[in-house]
Design a protein around this motif. Structure first.
Motif, PDB file in Angstrom:
ATOM      1  N   HIS A  29       0.859  -1.180   0.000  1.00 56.32           N
ATOM      2  CA  HIS A  29       0.000   0.000   0.000  1.00 56.32           C
ATOM      3  C   HIS A  29       0.899   1.234   0.000  1.00 56.32           C
ATOM      4  N   LEU A  30       0.944   1.950  -1.127  1.00 60.83           N
ATOM      5  CA  LEU A  30       1.821   3.103  -1.292  1.00 60.83           C
ATOM      6  C   LEU A  30       1.001   4.388  -1.325  1.00 60.83           C
ATOM      7  N   ILE A  31       1.461   5.392  -0.585  1.00 61.18           N
ATOM      8  CA  ILE A  31       0.812   6.700  -0.565  1.00 61.18           C
ATOM      9  C   ILE A  31       1.307   7.532  -1.750  1.00 61.18           C
ATOM     10  N   LEU A  32       0.379   8.205  -2.428  1.00 59.96           N
ATOM     11  CA  LEU A  32       0.726   9.042  -3.567  1.00 59.96           C
ATOM     12  C   LEU A  32       0.860  10.488  -3.122  1.00 59.96           C
ATOM     13  N   ASP A  33       1.942  11.120  -3.524  1.00 62.38           N
ATOM     14  CA  ASP A  33       2.194  12.526  -3.214  1.00 62.38           C
ATOM     15  C   ASP A  33       2.357  13.275  -4.530  1.00 62.38           C
ATOM     16  N   GLU A  34       1.341  14.033  -4.902  1.00 63.29           N
ATOM     17  CA  GLU A  34       1.379  14.735  -6.175  1.00 63.29           C
ATOM     18  C   GLU A  34       2.418  15.852  -6.192  1.00 63.29           C
ATOM     19  N   GLN A  35       2.769  16.379  -5.039  1.00 67.66           N
ATOM     20  CA  GLN A  35       3.740  17.466  -4.989  1.00 67.66           C
ATOM     21  C   GLN A  35       5.170  16.966  -5.104  1.00 67.66           C
ATOM     22  N   ASN A  36       5.406  15.742  -4.627  1.00 69.65           N
ATOM     23  CA  ASN A  36       6.748  15.162  -4.679  1.00 69.65           C
ATOM     24  C   ASN A  36       6.697  13.834  -5.430  1.00 69.65           C
ATOM     25  N   THR A  37       7.006  13.898  -6.706  1.00 70.55           N
ATOM     26  CA  THR A  37       6.972  12.699  -7.545  1.00 70.55           C
ATOM     27  C   THR A  37       8.047  11.722  -7.097  1.00 70.55           C
ATOM     28  N   PHE A  38       7.631  10.468  -6.918  1.00 74.47           N
ATOM     29  CA  PHE A  38       8.592   9.440  -6.496  1.00 74.47           C
ATOM     30  C   PHE A  38       9.052   8.647  -7.701  1.00 74.47           C
ATOM     31  N   ASP A  39      10.364   8.500  -7.808  1.00 72.82           N
ATOM     32  CA  ASP A  39      10.975   7.699  -8.867  1.00 72.82           C
ATOM     33  C   ASP A  39      12.092   6.891  -8.226  1.00 72.82           C
ATOM     34  N   GLY A  40      11.803   5.640  -7.905  1.00 69.64           N
ATOM     35  CA  GLY A  40      12.793   4.830  -7.217  1.00 69.64           C
ATOM     36  C   GLY A  40      12.420   3.366  -7.207  1.00 69.64           C
ATOM     37  N   LYS A  41      12.741   2.706  -6.105  1.00 72.13           N
ATOM     38  CA  LYS A  41      12.509   1.260  -6.034  1.00 72.13           C
ATOM     39  C   LYS A  41      12.063   0.875  -4.630  1.00 72.13           C
ATOM     40  N   LEU A  42      11.540  -0.340  -4.546  1.00 76.70           N
ATOM     41  CA  LEU A  42      11.178  -0.927  -3.268  1.00 76.70           C
ATOM     42  C   LEU A  42      12.319  -1.827  -2.825  1.00 76.70           C
TER      43      LEU A  42
END
Length: 403
Positions: free
Chosen positions: A124-137
């Motif tokens: 379950h991942l939270i989405l943050d429109e202001q801070n785009t996440f680009d990474g890995k688990l």
């Protein structure tokens, strides 16, 4: 829907005229509104793998924001939101997982996303429109490393793990239950069962749906209150369950000649109380009517498609889109009518022939991630009619005239 044999319909939003589809040029979203058809390209990175599945979502906010979440063959999950200012989809999440993914769904009115992998874990991942996440688990071995503790592009797996299973997951769906705002998550696995848990308190298991003799391949919620669930399986049966008790209400056996048939797609129109089903290597569309009202799968209808379908989606409560592979046409459009309590299907694909130009794959634009085009329906119909009159169109094959 285009002339690409690899095109398939991924998801739709009923009564909003929204469809997500994918072909060799990428993923795109279509919106029908009055006499206009709008197309947005929602492409991934140029080197990304093909899309496996997607989930379209429209929020309940006054702006009715549109989201799309996708998973690809390279173990990545993507989430995009339509920007009203730029008229393009902006990426708000890209996350690479350690294992291949099986399903994805946007929940909590677009504020988070639920992702299931094929090993048995649900995140379950939270989405943050202001801070785009680009990474890995991060995997288990890296959980305590200093890199994970300090890096902003690495998510610690244990922080977002929702629940686990002992076998491979094939599908997972979140739905509201009752009228109190509570939610449940139904997960299907290869241990011949479906599990119903609370969401997000998934450690509380409501029930197990036991009865299939083979793996559960797909599931869908039948009623809007979340009390009824339909499951398909490799044992050739479709079963109807009460979610909170795990009680089996009805069974339909689609096997022929004692050979089980794999149910690999279930789509429900909750407004009209119809469950649509596609069966592996069967050139037909199955429909079950009044499922929630009667709590049974006895009222069944079958429409011969002539070919084995690939995917299905609902454009609205009366229009069903079915995609094929191998040879043209790659998409058929069916109208569903109800008369005297009985269902009937009418092929109206000729009414949508103008879409073959709208949705052609564009190899020269595969790197254009923010492209948007608007197509006028009337103009496209006129162009189509001119081609109908041309002897050279599609090998001089005659088509019916349009008035």
């Amino acid at each position: 829907l285009g002339d690409d044999e690899r095109m398939r319909i991924l998801d739709s939003v009923v009564d909003r005229g929204l469809i997500a589809a994918a072909d060799r040029s990428g993923v795109y979203v279509l919106e029908w509104k009055e006499s206009m058809c709008t197309r947005w390209n929602v492409h991934f990175d140029a080197e990304s793998a093909p899309c496996c599945t997607a989930n379209l979502f429209v929020s309940s906010t006054p702006l009715r924001d549109i989201y799309i979440a996708c998973i690809t063959d390279d173990k990545c999950a993507w989430t995009y939101k339509l920007s009203r200012e730029r008229n393009a989809f902006d990426r708000i999440l890209k996350c690479r997982f350690a294992k291949r993914l099986s399903s994805i769904q946007i929940v909590n009115d677009g504020s988070s996303v639920v992702i299931a992998d094929k090993v048995g874990d649900v995140y379950h991942l939270i989405l943050d429109e202001q801070n785009t996440f680009d990474g890995k688990l991060s995997n288990i071995e890296d959980d305590e490393s200093e890199t994970v503790k300090t890096s902003s592009n690495v998510i610690k797996a244990s922080n977002v793990l929702l629940m686990g299973h002992f076998s491979c997951l094939t599908d997972a769906r979140v739905h509201n239950v009752g009228n109190a705002g509570s939610m449940i998550i139904a997960s299907a696995d290869r241990d011949n069962k479906a599990r119903i848990s609370r969401f997000p308190d998934s450690d509380i298991i409501e029930s197990f749906c036991l009865g299939h003799s083979e793996f559960v391949s797909c599931l869908c919620f039948v009623s809007s209150d979340g009390f009824l669930l339909a499951t398909g399986s490799g044992d050739g049966t479709i079963r109807l369950w009460e979610t909170l008790t795990g009680k089996q209400l009805s069974v339909f056996d689609e096997s022929e000649d004692e050979k089980p048939a794999l149910t690999w797609s279930l789509v429900c129109d909750q407004a009209r109380d119809i469950v649509y089903c596609l069966v592996h290597n069967r050139p037909c569309l199955l429909a079950f009517h009044e499922v929630a009202a009667s709590k049974s799968l006895k009222k069944r209808y079958s429409f011969d498609l002539g070919r084995v379908p690939r995917s299905i989606a609902l454009l609205d409560s009366t229009t069903v889109l079915i995609s094929f592979s191998g040879q043209e046409p790659f998409t058929r459009v069916l109208r569903v009518a109800t008369r005297a309590g009985e269902l009937s299907f009418v092929d109206c694909s000729d009414e949508f022939l103008y879409l073959s130009d709208v949705l052609k794959p564009r190899n020269d634009e595969t790197k254009d991630f923010e492209d948007r085009e608007v197509f006028d329906t009337e103009k496209s119909l006129i162009q189509m009619y001119k081609r109908e009159m041309s002897e050279t169109w599609r090998g001089k094959k005659k088509r019916p005239h349009f008035h």
